[in-house]
Structure formats: structure tokens, C-alpha cells
Write a protein that holds these residues in place. Structure first.
Motif, short mmCIF file in Angstrom:
data_model
loop_
_atom_site.label_atom_id
_atom_site.label_comp_id
_atom_site.label_asym_id
_atom_site.label_seq_id
_atom_site.Cartn_x
_atom_site.Cartn_y
_atom_site.Cartn_z
N SER B 134 -11.52 73.00 66.36
CA SER B 134 -12.48 72.01 66.88
C SER B 134 -13.84 72.14 66.22
O SER B 134 -14.63 71.20 66.24
N ALA B 135 -14.11 73.32 65.66
CA ALA B 135 -15.41 73.55 65.01
C ALA B 135 -15.41 73.09 63.56
O ALA B 135 -16.45 73.07 62.91
N ALA B 136 -14.22 72.72 63.02
CA ALA B 136 -14.12 72.35 61.60
C ALA B 136 -14.86 71.05 61.31
O ALA B 136 -14.92 70.16 62.15
N PHE B 137 -15.47 70.96 60.13
CA PHE B 137 -16.13 69.72 59.72
C PHE B 137 -16.08 69.61 58.20
O PHE B 137 -16.01 70.61 57.49
N ASP B 138 -16.13 68.37 57.71
CA ASP B 138 -15.77 68.15 56.29
C ASP B 138 -16.87 68.55 55.31
O ASP B 138 -16.61 68.62 54.11
N SER B 139 -18.07 68.83 55.79
CA SER B 139 -19.14 69.17 54.85
C SER B 139 -19.49 70.66 54.87
O SER B 139 -20.51 71.07 54.32
N LEU B 140 -18.63 71.47 55.46
CA LEU B 140 -18.93 72.91 55.57
C LEU B 140 -19.19 73.54 54.20
O LEU B 140 -20.02 74.44 54.07
N TYR B 141 -18.50 73.06 53.17
CA TYR B 141 -18.59 73.71 51.85
C TYR B 141 -19.53 72.99 50.89
O TYR B 141 -19.66 73.39 49.75
N ARG B 142 -20.14 71.92 51.35
CA ARG B 142 -20.98 71.12 50.46
C ARG B 142 -22.17 71.95 49.96
O ARG B 142 -22.90 72.53 50.76
N ASN B 143 -22.33 72.00 48.65
CA ASN B 143 -23.41 72.77 48.01
C ASN B 143 -23.34 74.27 48.27
O ASN B 143 -24.31 74.99 48.04
N ARG B 144 -22.20 74.72 48.75
CA ARG B 144 -21.99 76.16 48.91
C ARG B 144 -21.35 76.71 47.63
O ARG B 144 -20.96 75.94 46.75
N LEU B 145 -21.24 78.02 47.61
CA LEU B 145 -20.65 78.68 46.45
C LEU B 145 -19.25 79.15 46.82
O LEU B 145 -19.04 79.71 47.89
N ALA B 146 -18.28 78.89 45.93
CA ALA B 146 -16.94 79.48 46.10
C ALA B 146 -16.72 80.45 44.94
O ALA B 146 -16.80 80.06 43.78
N ILE B 147 -16.49 81.71 45.29
CA ILE B 147 -16.30 82.75 44.27
C ILE B 147 -14.80 82.94 44.04
O ILE B 147 -14.06 83.24 44.98
N LEU B 148 -14.35 82.72 42.79
CA LEU B 148 -12.96 83.01 42.43
C LEU B 148 -12.90 84.40 41.81
O LEU B 148 -13.74 84.74 40.98
N THR B 149 -11.92 85.18 42.22
CA THR B 149 -11.72 86.50 41.61
C THR B 149 -10.29 86.56 41.05
O THR B 149 -9.42 87.20 41.64
N PRO B 150 -10.06 85.89 39.90
CA PRO B 150 -8.71 85.88 39.32
C PRO B 150 -8.25 87.31 39.04
O PRO B 150 -9.07 88.17 38.72
N THR B 151 -6.96 87.55 39.17
CA THR B 151 -6.40 88.87 38.84
C THR B 151 -6.04 88.89 37.36
O THR B 151 -6.14 87.86 36.67
N GLU B 152 -5.59 90.04 36.87
CA GLU B 152 -5.18 90.13 35.47
C GLU B 152 -3.95 89.26 35.22
O GLU B 152 -3.66 88.91 34.07
N ALA B 153 -3.23 88.87 36.29
CA ALA B 153 -2.01 88.07 36.12
C ALA B 153 -2.26 86.57 36.29
O ALA B 153 -1.40 85.75 35.93
#
Lengths: 295, 295
Positions: B134-153
Motif C-alpha cells: 500500500s505504501a508503493a508509488f511509481d516515483s520512488l526511484y525518480r532521480n535516485r541512484l541505482a548501484i549495479l554490482t555485476p559479478t565476474e560472471a
């Protein structure tokens, strides 16, 4: 509304300036005189309509006012009290806005010889992390709490005038002993400020501090807001209330050490029970504040 | 937009639900399938238009999706990875939203035998203290940072799909190593949460706790906001990143002990210099975040 026909504000920054603006907004028609050390800042206060005029000699200003509100950092209050002591007239009411109350009472006792009947220390629990007269606004105290800590010498007439002052600014008033005030505020205000300052300073002195702040989440901004508060003001508060602040820091350090042990030992139940009690208390606190209008 | 024609969200709460809503808002037309343990919460997610349908068997759900996003608390990820491992198809992309990354990679290695090329761990730095779909909303990630940490694979193709996912949600993406991520986040996010929980719990267990919270100022509300976060989620984060969290707690405890000594010894210069460095760093951080739109 207050009965005094003229008010002196010693220290016209965010706190003192907002009192002046709130009095005006509430319809106060008497004169409001500012005192400070920097003429440029005081001239600005006049330009902004915060005070009617100003003086750079606290004694001169005191001679012209009936209600005296000292809004300088707590360790600078002694100096103001010294400067105005000889100019106070019978019936004058003296109050302050200091975040610590026992130290202000000691300063007043030292400056005035004995505590005047008209002296009623107080502490409006309000503020922002901004400083200076440009940051002042008339609703800073609306629905906030102003704590009065009358001394054994305070007259009821003076206490009522100080209550009228804060009620005119939109605050609710309450009375308690100075020692109790200092203990409660050490826990709810001084300790969080020490934590926020210490945390941000820890991060700022890391070699990778630029990157650290770049990845800080939204919660970090709220959590550290109080670390943008005035260093001078908070240095004074930490010193003026050092007994209670140190005791609260000790108690918190013990809790952090316990939590650190629970994490290192992977004691999931212990960790969760700390977090759960905290969440329950914080949620209850928010519900409480939301019951009062415009929290 | 992502290339997958169907997305599975494992754990449809604030974080997972907001991804689904953001994908829809960005025009994603594929199917979004929810997985969880409580049918009532998932039915609610369907009613709210967050997911198209749901399953209570993670393997069944996995068989029907091409992009798999695991949004359960970090220590529950192993269980989801175990359940979906045998249902993954060639070309499937697997990611997560965990606040710690090394522990998630260990869990994946244990569950999948070897790390799949399609597995790209990630961490969107966003959230509120609220929980549940119920707390979810579509702009939660707008202008936020998403950090990817790819593995060696991790394959580049999979990493690019995960970047498209977060960019579709309005986030900026960045890549870094999992160990570096965990160290940085321990300082900027995990440590502040530990502090906020510990402080509120300390105050909540005082005999005068009702009064304590009554006199708390506005700054207290901001400072303790993160203490209203999910105890389960944060217990998991503290444990999953316990090395870095404990090290950061140790460093902070030392700073607090130094500050406590400075206060007890009335070392005004030392106190002020800590506060001043903190204020400068925090003000600079705010200026930095204000340079990005809609912070």
C-alpha cells in the motif's frame, strides 16, 4: 497580548527575529528594539521589518524597554546580563530563549547579584538548521512548546507576561524546574545533535568522503539535518549542559556497544528486539504529534 | 525500456511494488507477476494494479518470467534463489534490490551452484520508512541512484537489461564492486539506521519516556524518521553486512567518546571544530544534492 509597551531583543537572529515577527503578526503595537554586536546585521533586521530600531549598547537598549528577551548563545548571556543589570527598572520582565536553563540561571545570579523577581527563564522548543535574521519567520513558534522554568524568586506576574509572550507567538506554554528541563532536553535534543555532528564529521574525515556523500540516500538528508545547525550555539549548549549531555552520551555509547556485540555475534533476536522497540516508540511518537494540529 | 516480455517480482512490498508501478508508468506493456508468501497481501497488490497476477510458488512464477527481481529482505534471498534455480531459462536476467551486495552474491552462488551470467545484483538507493504494498508509488526511484554490482560472471547483456530496468523507473545507474558498495553503504546508510534505532530505543526505555517524547522538538522527528523502518529488513542488513557495520560502529563510538571527553573537559575549541567540520560537510552535501533536479 503582552502588557509591556516596548520589547528589547538581545540577539536578532533566527530565534530572536522570529519572536519579533510573530509579535508583529499577532498585532503587537509597541516598540521592538534590537541589540547586537554587528551593525550590518541589525540594519538588515530593520530593513526586513523585524525590529523598529537598534542599539549597539545593551545598557542603552535596556533603559528603553520593559520586556527584555535575551536570544544570544547560552554562554554569551552572562555578558548581556552584566550589560543590562544596572539599567533594569522596577516591573521589567527579563527572559531568554536558551536551550539550557540551569546555566542561564547561574549566569543571571552572577550578573544581577540576586535573581530579580522579573526574571523568568524560558525555552521555546523550535528552530531550524538555518541561522541569521534573514532566516527568521513569524510562524516559527506556532503550535510549538515553550517551557518556562521560573526561579524561586520569579514573580507570578512576570511568569504570566512571559506566557503571554509565547502564546502571542502561537506557542503552548508549560512550566517545569530548570534541572528537569536540562535533563529532558539533553536526551531529546542535545544528544541527537551530538550524534548528528559526530556522524557527519566521521564521514567527512574519511579519505573517500566525496564519494561517501554522493551515495547517501534520502534518509541521510533528514537524519543529518541538525548537523547543519550553528556550531557556536551548539558548542555553548554542550558546555552549558555538560553534565547531562555527557551522561546521555555515556548511556548511548553503552547501547551502541551492546548493539555492536549483538551484530558481531549474529544475535538476530537481540538486534530485532532493539529495532522493534525503537520503531514502536517512534511510530507512537509520530501518532502523538499528529494529534496536535499542524505539527 | 527493458526487453523482457514478462517480469517476476519476488516480494511485492514498498520496494518491489514501486518497481512494478514505475514500469507501468513508463509504458511497460509486458506481464508483471508477483510472488509472495501471503495471498492476502498479493491479492491486494492485484487490486491496487501493482501486479497483473500472482503465484505462491516461486518456481512456478519463475517459469513464466524472463526478468526476475528479488525484493525480499536480504537474508530471505537465499530461499527465493533456491526455489527459482531449477526454473531459470537461458537468457533470463536475475537481479535484486538488497541493501547489501556481497551477502546476496554469496547466497546466489550457494543456490545456483555457480553464478549465472544473467545474474546482476543491484541496489536502488531509495525507500521510505513505510512498508507494504500500500505504501508503493511509481516515483520512488525518480532521480535516485541505482548501484549495479555485476559479478565476474555477469554478462554485459544482462547488466544492460538491469540498467534499462532502473532507468525506466527514473533512476540513474552506476556500477561498482560489491565489497566497495557494502563499505560505502555501511557508512552512509547502515550506520545512521543503527544510530537512530539505538537512540530511540534508549529514550523509549527511560522511566520517563512518555514525557521525553512529549518535549521532543521538530528536529527529533526528522532525525528519528529512519527508526520507523522495518525491523526485519534492518536486522537482516545488520547481519548481512556485519563486518562493515561493526567497523563503522566502532569508529563512531570512538568519535563519541572523544566528543564526550571534550565536553567533560570543557574543551570548547575541540567541540566547536567537530561541529564546524560537520556543518561544512553537511551543507556541502545539501548543495550537491540540490544541483540534481527534484532531490
Amino acid at each position: 497580548m503582552i502588557q509591556a509597551s516596548s520589547v528589547a531583543i538581545y540577539g536578532v537572529g533566527l530565534i530572536g527575529g522570529s519572536v519579533a515577527l510573530a509579535l508583529r503578526a499577532a498585532g503587537y503595537t509597541g516598540e521592538i528594539i534590537g541589540y547586537g554586536r554587528r551593525a550590518s546585521e541589525l540594519a538588515r533586521a530593520v530593513d526586513l521589518g523585524v525590529v523598529d530600531r537598534y542599539g549597539l549598547d545593551a545598557g542603552d537598549v535596556a533603559a528603553q524597554a520593559q520586556l527584555h528577551l535575551v536570544c544570544v548563545p547560552v554562554l554569551a548571556m552572562r555578558q548581556v546580563f552584566d550589560a543590562i543589570a544596572s539599567q533594569l527598572k522596577p516591573g521589567d520582565v527579563i527572559s531568554d530563549v536558551g536551550s539550557t536553563k540551569q546555566s542561564v540561571i547561574e549566569a543571571a545570579r552572577a550578573a544581577f547579584g540576586e535573581l530579580p523577581g522579573g526574571f523568568v527563564p524560558a525555552h521555546p522548543i523550535a528552530g531550524t538548521e538555518r541561522t541569521g535574521v534573514s532566516a527568521a519567520f513569524d510562524s516559527l513558534y506556532r503550535n510549538r512548546l515553550a517551557i518556562l522554568t521560573p526561579t524561586e524568586a520569579s514573580t507570578e506576574a512576570a511568569a504570566m507576561e512571559v506566557e503571554r509572550l509565547w502564546q502571542a507567538c502561537g506557542a503552548r506554554t508549560i512550566r517545569m524546574g530548570a534541572a528537569h528541563h536540562d535533563d529532558v532536553l539533553a536526551a531529546t535534543s542535545h544528544l541527537p545533535h551530538m550524534l548528528a555532528f559526530a556522524l557527519v564529521e566521521l564521514l567527512a574525515t574519511r579519505p573517500d568522503h566525496d564519494e561517501i556523500f554522493m551515495y547517501a540516500a534520502g534518509g541521510f538528508r533528514d537524519f543529518t539535518r541538525i548537523a547543519s545547525s550553528s556550531p557556536d550555539m551548539w558548542r555553548d549548549i554542550a558546555l552549558a549542559n555538560r553534565g547531562a549531555v555527557a551522561a546521555n552520551l555515556d548511556a548511548l555509547i553503552l547501547r551502541l556497544q551492546d548493539l555492536r556485540s549483538a551484530i558481531a555475534c549474529e544475535d538476530a533476536d537481540q538486534i530485532e528486539s532493539v529495532f522493534r522497540r525503537a520503531k514502536q516508540a517512534r511510530d507512537a511518537y509520530v501518532n502523538l504529534t499528529e494529534q496536535t494540529p499542524d505539527p
